[in-house]
Design an enzyme around this catalytic site. Structure first.
Site, short mmCIF file in Angstrom:
data_model
loop_
_atom_site.label_atom_id
_atom_site.label_comp_id
_atom_site.label_asym_id
_atom_site.label_seq_id
_atom_site.Cartn_x
_atom_site.Cartn_y
_atom_site.Cartn_z
N HIS A 54 4.41 6.58 -8.34
CA HIS A 54 3.02 6.79 -7.91
C HIS A 54 2.42 8.11 -8.37
O HIS A 54 1.73 8.81 -7.62
CB HIS A 54 2.92 6.67 -6.38
N HIS A 78 -3.20 1.54 -2.02
CA HIS A 78 -1.93 1.30 -1.34
C HIS A 78 -2.14 1.01 0.16
O HIS A 78 -1.40 1.53 1.01
CB HIS A 78 -1.00 2.49 -1.54
N TYR A 90 -1.80 -0.81 3.64
CA TYR A 90 -0.78 -1.64 4.30
C TYR A 90 -1.53 -2.63 5.21
O TYR A 90 -2.00 -2.25 6.28
CB TYR A 90 0.14 -0.75 5.14
N ASP A 146 9.43 -6.54 -3.06
CA ASP A 146 8.94 -5.30 -3.67
C ASP A 146 8.95 -5.57 -5.17
O ASP A 146 9.84 -5.16 -5.89
CB ASP A 146 9.85 -4.11 -3.30
N GLN A 178 1.53 -5.73 -7.13
CA GLN A 178 2.80 -5.44 -6.48
C GLN A 178 2.74 -5.99 -5.07
O GLN A 178 1.83 -5.66 -4.30
CB GLN A 178 3.03 -3.92 -6.43
N GLU A 208 -0.86 -4.41 -4.11
CA GLU A 208 -1.38 -3.36 -4.98
C GLU A 208 -1.68 -3.95 -6.36
O GLU A 208 -0.76 -4.12 -7.16
CB GLU A 208 -0.34 -2.25 -5.12
#
Ligand SMILES: *[C@@H]1O[C@H](CO)[C@@H](O)[C@H](O)[C@H]1NC(C)=O
Ligand SMILES: *[C@@H]1O[C@H](CO)[C@@H](O)[C@H](O)[C@H]1NC(C)=O
Ligand SMILES: *[C@@H]1O[C@H](CO)[C@@H](O)[C@H](O)[C@H]1NC(C)=O
Length: 359
Positions: free
Chosen positions: A117, A193, A195, A263, A299, A326
Protein backbone atom coordinates in the site's frame (compact mmCIF):
# COMPACT_ATOMS: atom_id res chain seq x y z
CA UNK A 1 -25.63 3.82 14.04
CA UNK A 2 -27.00 6.77 15.93
CA UNK A 3 -23.95 7.06 18.15
CA UNK A 4 -21.63 7.68 15.22
CA UNK A 5 -23.95 10.43 13.99
CA UNK A 6 -23.31 12.33 17.20
CA UNK A 7 -19.66 12.86 16.33
CA UNK A 8 -19.20 16.63 16.09
CA UNK A 9 -18.92 17.72 12.49
CA UNK A 10 -16.12 20.11 11.75
CA UNK A 11 -14.17 18.87 14.73
CA UNK A 12 -10.70 20.18 14.18
CA UNK A 13 -7.49 18.66 15.28
CA UNK A 14 -4.09 20.17 14.68
CA UNK A 15 -1.18 17.95 13.94
CA UNK A 16 2.43 18.81 13.58
CA UNK A 17 3.86 17.23 10.47
CA UNK A 18 7.61 17.12 10.60
CA UNK A 19 9.17 18.03 7.25
CA UNK A 20 12.92 17.92 7.69
CA UNK A 21 13.86 20.72 10.06
CA UNK A 22 10.64 22.64 9.47
CA UNK A 23 7.40 21.74 11.17
CA UNK A 24 4.51 22.53 8.86
CA UNK A 25 1.21 22.83 10.67
CA UNK A 26 -1.78 21.50 8.83
CA UNK A 27 -5.33 20.99 10.00
CA UNK A 28 -7.17 17.72 9.98
CA UNK A 29 -10.96 17.86 10.11
CA UNK A 30 -14.13 15.88 9.65
CA UNK A 31 -16.40 16.77 6.73
CA UNK A 32 -19.94 15.51 6.37
CA UNK A 33 -22.00 15.17 3.19
CA UNK A 34 -25.74 14.63 3.56
CA UNK A 35 -28.63 14.22 1.13
CA UNK A 36 -31.72 16.47 1.31
CA UNK A 37 -33.91 13.83 2.92
CA UNK A 38 -31.35 13.39 5.68
CA UNK A 39 -31.23 9.59 5.50
CA UNK A 40 -27.99 9.22 3.55
CA UNK A 41 -24.72 10.72 4.69
CA UNK A 42 -21.00 10.14 4.80
CA UNK A 43 -18.13 11.54 6.81
CA UNK A 44 -14.68 12.06 5.36
CA UNK A 45 -11.44 13.25 6.89
CA UNK A 46 -8.51 14.74 5.03
CA UNK A 47 -6.24 12.43 7.05
CA UNK A 48 -5.57 9.77 4.39
CA UNK A 49 -8.61 10.96 2.34
CA UNK A 50 -10.49 8.57 4.60
CA UNK A 51 -14.13 7.55 4.36
CA UNK A 52 -15.06 7.48 8.06
CA UNK A 53 -18.74 6.61 7.85
CA UNK A 54 -21.46 5.77 5.34
CA UNK A 55 -24.95 5.92 6.80
CA UNK A 56 -27.70 4.38 4.65
CA UNK A 57 -31.22 3.08 5.28
CA UNK A 58 -32.38 -0.53 4.86
CA UNK A 59 -35.67 -1.51 3.21
CA UNK A 60 -37.58 -0.49 6.37
CA UNK A 61 -35.79 2.86 6.65
CA UNK A 62 -33.53 1.77 9.52
CA UNK A 63 -30.24 3.63 9.28
CA UNK A 64 -26.90 1.96 9.80
CA UNK A 65 -23.29 2.94 9.36
CA UNK A 66 -21.95 0.34 6.92
CA UNK A 67 -18.20 0.95 7.19
CA UNK A 68 -15.85 0.13 10.03
CA UNK A 69 -13.95 2.99 11.64
CA UNK A 70 -13.26 5.04 14.72
CA UNK A 71 -15.04 7.83 16.59
CA UNK A 72 -12.05 10.14 16.81
CA UNK A 73 -9.45 11.44 14.40
CA UNK A 74 -6.71 10.66 16.90
CA UNK A 75 -7.56 6.97 16.59
CA UNK A 76 -7.28 7.17 12.77
CA UNK A 77 -3.88 8.82 13.08
CA UNK A 78 -2.64 6.20 15.58
CA UNK A 79 -4.18 3.21 13.82
CA UNK A 80 -2.22 0.65 11.91
CA UNK A 81 -5.38 -0.41 10.07
CA UNK A 82 -6.37 1.25 6.81
CA UNK A 83 -10.11 1.65 7.61
CA UNK A 84 -11.66 3.70 4.78
CA UNK A 85 -8.41 5.25 3.57
CA UNK A 86 -7.10 5.90 0.09
CA UNK A 87 -4.00 3.80 -0.40
CA UNK A 88 -1.21 4.72 -2.81
CA UNK A 89 1.01 5.68 -4.61
CA UNK A 90 0.74 1.96 -5.42
CA UNK A 91 -1.90 -0.09 -3.63
CA UNK A 92 -1.24 -3.73 -2.74
CA UNK A 93 2.19 -5.38 -2.82
CA UNK A 94 5.36 -4.76 -4.78
CA UNK A 95 7.68 -7.76 -4.57
CA UNK A 96 10.95 -7.00 -2.82
CA UNK A 97 10.02 -3.31 -2.92
CA UNK A 98 11.71 -2.93 -6.27
CA UNK A 99 11.08 -2.88 -9.99
CA UNK A 100 12.73 -1.86 -13.24
CA UNK A 101 11.30 1.14 -15.06
CA UNK A 102 12.76 2.25 -18.41
CA UNK A 103 15.90 0.23 -17.68
CA UNK A 104 16.48 1.73 -14.25
CA UNK A 105 16.02 -0.22 -11.01
CA UNK A 106 13.87 1.63 -8.49
CA UNK A 107 14.23 0.69 -4.82
CA UNK A 108 11.31 1.70 -2.62
CA UNK A 109 11.55 2.34 1.11
CA UNK A 110 11.10 -1.16 2.48
CA UNK A 111 9.85 -2.54 5.71
CA UNK A 112 10.31 -6.26 5.49
CA UNK A 113 10.34 -8.08 2.19
CA UNK A 114 7.60 -6.33 0.24
CA UNK A 115 6.12 -2.87 0.06
CA UNK A 116 2.41 -2.83 0.88
CA UNK A 117 0.00 0.00 0.00
CA UNK A 118 2.65 2.54 -1.00
CA UNK A 119 4.94 2.07 1.98
CA UNK A 120 4.95 2.84 5.68
CA UNK A 121 3.83 6.41 5.05
CA UNK A 122 1.65 5.97 2.02
CA UNK A 123 -1.21 8.26 0.93
CA UNK A 124 -3.32 6.84 3.79
CA UNK A 125 -0.95 8.36 6.34
CA UNK A 126 -0.62 11.92 5.06
CA UNK A 127 -2.69 15.08 5.34
CA UNK A 128 -4.64 16.00 2.22
CA UNK A 129 -5.85 19.50 1.33
CA UNK A 130 -9.58 20.14 1.08
CA UNK A 131 -10.05 21.79 -2.33
CA UNK A 132 -13.84 21.96 -2.52
CA UNK A 133 -16.57 21.14 -0.02
CA UNK A 134 -20.29 21.29 -0.81
CA UNK A 135 -21.94 19.59 2.18
CA UNK A 136 -25.61 19.76 1.19
CA UNK A 137 -27.87 19.84 -1.89
CA UNK A 138 -28.74 17.32 -4.59
CA UNK A 139 -25.18 16.08 -5.11
CA UNK A 140 -23.00 17.11 -2.18
CA UNK A 141 -19.28 16.48 -2.65
CA UNK A 142 -15.81 16.98 -1.31
CA UNK A 143 -12.58 17.11 -3.30
CA UNK A 144 -9.27 16.37 -1.62
CA UNK A 145 -5.83 17.04 -3.07
CA UNK A 146 -2.38 15.70 -2.30
CA UNK A 147 0.95 16.56 -3.86
CA UNK A 148 3.25 13.57 -3.69
CA UNK A 149 6.86 14.62 -4.04
CA UNK A 150 9.64 13.11 -6.14
CA UNK A 151 11.21 10.30 -4.11
CA UNK A 152 8.34 9.96 -1.62
CA UNK A 153 8.61 6.40 -0.22
CA UNK A 154 11.10 5.89 -3.10
CA UNK A 155 8.65 6.51 -5.96
CA UNK A 156 9.91 8.59 -8.90
CA UNK A 157 8.55 12.02 -9.84
CA UNK A 158 6.11 14.58 -8.52
CA UNK A 159 2.47 13.55 -8.67
CA UNK A 160 -0.72 15.59 -8.23
CA UNK A 161 -3.53 13.48 -6.78
CA UNK A 162 -7.24 14.28 -6.44
CA UNK A 163 -10.02 12.30 -4.77
CA UNK A 164 -13.69 13.35 -4.91
CA UNK A 165 -16.43 11.73 -2.84
CA UNK A 166 -19.96 12.60 -3.96
CA UNK A 167 -23.50 11.55 -3.05
CA UNK A 168 -26.21 11.25 -5.67
CA UNK A 169 -29.80 10.05 -5.74
CA UNK A 170 -31.18 7.90 -4.45
CA UNK A 171 -28.41 6.21 -2.44
CA UNK A 172 -25.25 6.37 -4.50
CA UNK A 173 -21.74 7.24 -3.41
CA UNK A 174 -19.07 7.85 -6.01
CA UNK A 175 -15.34 8.04 -5.40
CA UNK A 176 -13.41 9.50 -8.32
CA UNK A 177 -9.64 9.63 -8.24
CA UNK A 178 -7.02 10.95 -10.59
CA UNK A 179 -3.28 11.46 -10.54
CA UNK A 180 -1.09 13.42 -12.94
CA UNK A 181 2.62 12.64 -13.29
CA UNK A 182 4.43 15.96 -13.48
CA UNK A 183 8.00 15.14 -14.42
CA UNK A 184 8.91 11.42 -14.30
CA UNK A 185 7.27 8.16 -15.27
CA UNK A 186 5.87 6.38 -12.22
CA UNK A 187 3.55 3.53 -11.34
CA UNK A 188 0.21 4.69 -9.91
CA UNK A 189 -2.46 2.43 -8.46
CA UNK A 190 -4.86 4.02 -5.99
CA UNK A 191 -7.52 2.11 -4.08
CA UNK A 192 -10.17 2.87 -1.50
CA UNK A 193 -9.76 0.60 1.50
CA UNK A 194 -13.22 0.83 3.11
CA UNK A 195 -14.22 -2.12 5.30
CA UNK A 196 -17.86 -2.76 4.35
CA UNK A 197 -20.41 -4.45 6.53
CA UNK A 198 -23.80 -3.87 4.94
CA UNK A 199 -25.48 -5.26 8.05
CA UNK A 200 -24.01 -2.33 9.99
CA UNK A 201 -20.50 -1.85 11.38
CA UNK A 202 -21.43 -3.33 14.75
CA UNK A 203 -23.46 -6.26 13.46
CA UNK A 204 -20.81 -8.95 13.87
CA UNK A 205 -19.17 -11.02 11.15
CA UNK A 206 -20.11 -11.03 7.48
CA UNK A 207 -20.18 -14.82 7.06
CA UNK A 208 -23.93 -14.77 6.50
CA UNK A 209 -23.68 -12.11 3.82
CA UNK A 210 -23.93 -13.06 0.18
CA UNK A 211 -21.26 -11.97 -2.28
CA UNK A 212 -21.00 -11.93 -6.02
CA UNK A 213 -17.82 -10.94 -7.91
CA UNK A 214 -18.17 -10.51 -11.65
CA UNK A 215 -14.85 -12.06 -12.58
CA UNK A 216 -14.03 -15.28 -14.36
CA UNK A 217 -10.29 -15.03 -13.68
CA UNK A 218 -8.06 -14.20 -10.73
CA UNK A 219 -4.36 -13.73 -10.03
CA UNK A 220 -3.07 -16.56 -7.79
CA UNK A 221 -0.35 -15.64 -5.27
CA UNK A 222 2.61 -17.36 -3.65
CA UNK A 223 2.98 -17.80 0.12
CA UNK A 224 4.26 -14.22 0.42
CA UNK A 225 1.04 -12.94 -1.24
CA UNK A 226 2.94 -12.00 -4.44
CA UNK A 227 1.18 -12.89 -7.71
CA UNK A 228 2.72 -15.81 -9.54
CA UNK A 229 2.03 -13.99 -12.81
CA UNK A 230 -0.70 -16.39 -13.81
CA UNK A 231 -4.19 -15.09 -14.64
CA UNK A 232 -6.14 -18.26 -13.90
CA UNK A 233 -9.78 -19.22 -14.43
CA UNK A 234 -11.91 -19.25 -11.25
CA UNK A 235 -14.01 -22.01 -12.74
CA UNK A 236 -13.84 -25.14 -10.57
CA UNK A 237 -12.13 -23.31 -7.69
CA UNK A 238 -13.54 -21.88 -4.43
CA UNK A 239 -12.69 -18.44 -5.86
CA UNK A 240 -15.62 -18.70 -8.29
CA UNK A 241 -18.09 -16.11 -6.94
CA UNK A 242 -19.89 -15.39 -10.20
CA UNK A 243 -23.11 -16.70 -8.67
CA UNK A 244 -24.37 -15.25 -5.36
CA UNK A 245 -22.47 -17.08 -2.60
CA UNK A 246 -22.75 -16.85 1.20
CA UNK A 247 -19.24 -15.95 2.39
CA UNK A 248 -19.40 -18.50 5.19
CA UNK A 249 -19.64 -21.38 2.72
CA UNK A 250 -16.23 -20.52 1.21
CA UNK A 251 -14.24 -18.88 3.98
CA UNK A 252 -12.59 -22.13 5.09
CA UNK A 253 -11.73 -23.20 1.54
CA UNK A 254 -9.49 -20.25 0.69
CA UNK A 255 -6.60 -18.56 2.47
CA UNK A 256 -3.97 -15.86 2.25
CA UNK A 257 -0.61 -15.87 4.03
CA UNK A 258 -1.73 -18.85 6.07
CA UNK A 259 -5.02 -17.42 7.33
CA UNK A 260 -8.40 -18.71 6.16
CA UNK A 261 -10.45 -16.23 4.14
CA UNK A 262 -10.32 -14.29 0.89
CA UNK A 263 -7.37 -12.03 0.15
CA UNK A 264 -7.11 -12.19 -3.59
CA UNK A 265 -7.23 -10.04 -6.72
CA UNK A 266 -9.86 -10.78 -9.35
CA UNK A 267 -9.55 -9.82 -13.02
CA UNK A 268 -12.93 -8.18 -13.46
CA UNK A 269 -14.79 -9.26 -16.60
CA UNK A 270 -15.61 -6.86 -19.40
CA UNK A 271 -12.35 -5.10 -20.31
CA UNK A 272 -11.44 -1.69 -18.94
CA UNK A 273 -14.80 0.08 -19.10
CA UNK A 274 -17.00 1.25 -16.25
CA UNK A 275 -18.84 -1.92 -15.25
CA UNK A 276 -20.36 -3.88 -12.42
CA UNK A 277 -17.64 -5.38 -10.20
CA UNK A 278 -19.32 -6.94 -7.18
CA UNK A 279 -22.51 -7.17 -5.18
CA UNK A 280 -22.83 -7.70 -1.44
CA UNK A 281 -26.18 -8.55 0.15
CA UNK A 282 -27.08 -8.83 3.82
CA UNK A 283 -30.16 -11.08 4.09
CA UNK A 284 -30.88 -9.85 7.65
CA UNK A 285 -31.24 -6.14 6.95
CA UNK A 286 -31.92 -6.58 3.24
CA UNK A 287 -29.23 -4.00 2.44
CA UNK A 288 -27.38 -4.39 -0.86
CA UNK A 289 -24.15 -2.78 -1.99
CA UNK A 290 -23.38 -2.90 -5.68
CA UNK A 291 -19.95 -1.72 -6.75
CA UNK A 292 -19.16 -0.38 -10.20
CA UNK A 293 -15.66 0.68 -11.35
CA UNK A 294 -13.36 1.04 -14.32
CA UNK A 295 -10.22 -0.75 -13.09
CA UNK A 296 -8.70 -4.07 -14.26
CA UNK A 297 -9.04 -5.77 -10.88
CA UNK A 298 -10.61 -5.89 -7.45
CA UNK A 299 -9.05 -7.19 -4.25
CA UNK A 300 -11.50 -9.15 -2.15
CA UNK A 301 -10.37 -9.21 1.47
CA UNK A 302 -12.58 -10.65 4.19
CA UNK A 303 -10.78 -9.02 7.15
CA UNK A 304 -9.00 -12.28 7.92
CA UNK A 305 -6.49 -10.56 10.21
CA UNK A 306 -8.87 -8.17 11.93
CA UNK A 307 -8.22 -8.82 15.62
CA UNK A 308 -10.90 -7.40 17.91
CA UNK A 309 -10.27 -3.73 17.21
CA UNK A 310 -12.43 -1.34 19.26
CA UNK A 311 -14.15 0.98 16.83
CA UNK A 312 -17.06 3.40 16.60
CA UNK A 313 -19.38 3.42 19.60
CA UNK A 314 -17.18 0.88 21.39
CA UNK A 315 -18.08 -1.89 18.94
CA UNK A 316 -15.44 -4.58 18.69
CA UNK A 317 -14.48 -5.61 15.15
CA UNK A 318 -13.28 -9.18 14.98
CA UNK A 319 -12.13 -11.59 12.28
CA UNK A 320 -14.40 -11.57 9.18
CA UNK A 321 -16.07 -8.42 10.52
CA UNK A 322 -16.11 -6.73 7.10
CA UNK A 323 -15.44 -7.10 3.40
CA UNK A 324 -12.96 -4.94 1.52
CA UNK A 325 -13.60 -4.54 -2.19
CA UNK A 326 -10.60 -2.61 -3.43
CA UNK A 327 -10.86 -1.88 -7.14
CA UNK A 328 -7.33 -1.57 -8.45
CA UNK A 329 -4.70 -2.43 -11.03
CA UNK A 330 -3.28 -5.92 -10.58
CA UNK A 331 -0.94 -6.33 -7.57
CA UNK A 332 2.78 -6.14 -8.37
CA UNK A 333 1.94 -5.12 -11.96
CA UNK A 334 5.34 -3.37 -12.12
CA UNK A 335 7.03 -6.77 -12.01
CA UNK A 336 4.66 -8.59 -14.38
CA UNK A 337 4.79 -7.43 -18.03
CA UNK A 338 1.71 -9.56 -18.82
CA UNK A 339 -0.43 -7.57 -16.34
CA UNK A 340 -2.08 -4.29 -17.43
CA UNK A 341 0.52 -1.52 -17.05
CA UNK A 342 0.09 1.00 -14.24
CA UNK A 343 2.86 3.30 -15.49
CA UNK A 344 1.87 6.94 -15.93
CA UNK A 345 4.22 9.14 -17.96
CA UNK A 346 4.86 12.87 -17.50
CA UNK A 347 1.82 14.90 -18.51
CA UNK A 348 -0.38 11.80 -18.46
CA UNK A 349 -3.16 11.20 -15.97
CA UNK A 350 -4.29 8.08 -14.16
CA UNK A 351 -8.05 7.88 -13.51
CA UNK A 352 -10.12 5.61 -11.32
CA UNK A 353 -13.87 5.92 -10.81
CA UNK A 354 -15.94 3.91 -8.33
CA UNK A 355 -19.67 3.91 -7.70
CA UNK A 356 -21.25 2.33 -4.61
CA UNK A 357 -25.01 1.84 -5.09
CA UNK A 358 -27.03 1.03 -1.99
CA UNK A 359 -30.53 -0.43 -2.03
C1 LIG B 1 12.71 -11.01 -4.98
O1 LIG B 1 13.86 -11.54 -4.37
C2 LIG B 1 13.97 -12.93 -4.47
C3 LIG B 1 15.20 -13.40 -3.73
O2 LIG B 1 15.60 -12.50 -2.76
C4 LIG B 1 14.06 -13.34 -5.91
O3 LIG B 1 14.08 -14.75 -6.01
C5 LIG B 1 12.85 -12.81 -6.65
O4 LIG B 1 12.99 -13.07 -8.03
C6 LIG B 1 12.70 -11.33 -6.45
N1 LIG B 1 11.45 -10.91 -7.06
C7 LIG B 1 11.35 -9.87 -7.86
C8 LIG B 1 9.99 -9.61 -8.44
O5 LIG B 1 12.29 -9.14 -8.12
C1 LIG C 1 -8.70 15.52 -11.36
O1 LIG C 1 -9.79 15.84 -10.51
C2 LIG C 1 -9.88 17.22 -10.21
C3 LIG C 1 -10.99 17.38 -9.19
O2 LIG C 1 -12.19 16.87 -9.69
C4 LIG C 1 -10.12 18.00 -11.48
O3 LIG C 1 -10.19 19.38 -11.18
C5 LIG C 1 -8.99 17.74 -12.45
O4 LIG C 1 -9.27 18.37 -13.70
C6 LIG C 1 -8.82 16.25 -12.67
N1 LIG C 1 -7.63 16.02 -13.46
C7 LIG C 1 -7.60 15.20 -14.50
C8 LIG C 1 -6.31 15.11 -15.21
O5 LIG C 1 -8.57 14.58 -14.87
C1 LIG D 1 -11.50 -11.99 19.61
O1 LIG D 1 -12.53 -12.19 20.55
C2 LIG D 1 -13.13 -13.48 20.43
C3 LIG D 1 -14.33 -13.52 21.34
O2 LIG D 1 -14.01 -13.07 22.63
C4 LIG D 1 -12.08 -14.54 20.74
O3 LIG D 1 -12.64 -15.83 20.58
C5 LIG D 1 -10.92 -14.39 19.76
O4 LIG D 1 -9.90 -15.29 20.10
C6 LIG D 1 -10.37 -12.98 19.78
N1 LIG D 1 -9.42 -12.84 18.70
C7 LIG D 1 -8.24 -12.27 18.85
C8 LIG D 1 -7.39 -12.20 17.62
O5 LIG D 1 -7.86 -11.82 19.91
Amino acid sequence: MARAALLPVGLLLCLALACGADAVRKTVGVYELKNKKGDFSIKVTNWGATLMSVIVPDSKGNLADVVLGYDTLAEYVDASSAFGTVVGRVANRIANGSFVLDGKTIHLNKDGTTVLHGGLKGFNRVIWTVKEYVPRGDSPYITLYYHSFDGEQGFPGDLDVYVTYQLSCPYQLSARMNATALNKATPVNLANHAYWNVGGHGSGDVLGQVIQVFASRYTPVDRNMIPTGEVAPVSGTPYDLRAPTPLGTRIGLVSGAGMAGFDINYAVDGGGGFRKVARLWDPQSGRVLELWADQPGVQLYTSNWLGNVTGKGGEVYGQYGAVCLETQGFPDAVNHPNFPSQIVRPGQAYRHDMLFKFS
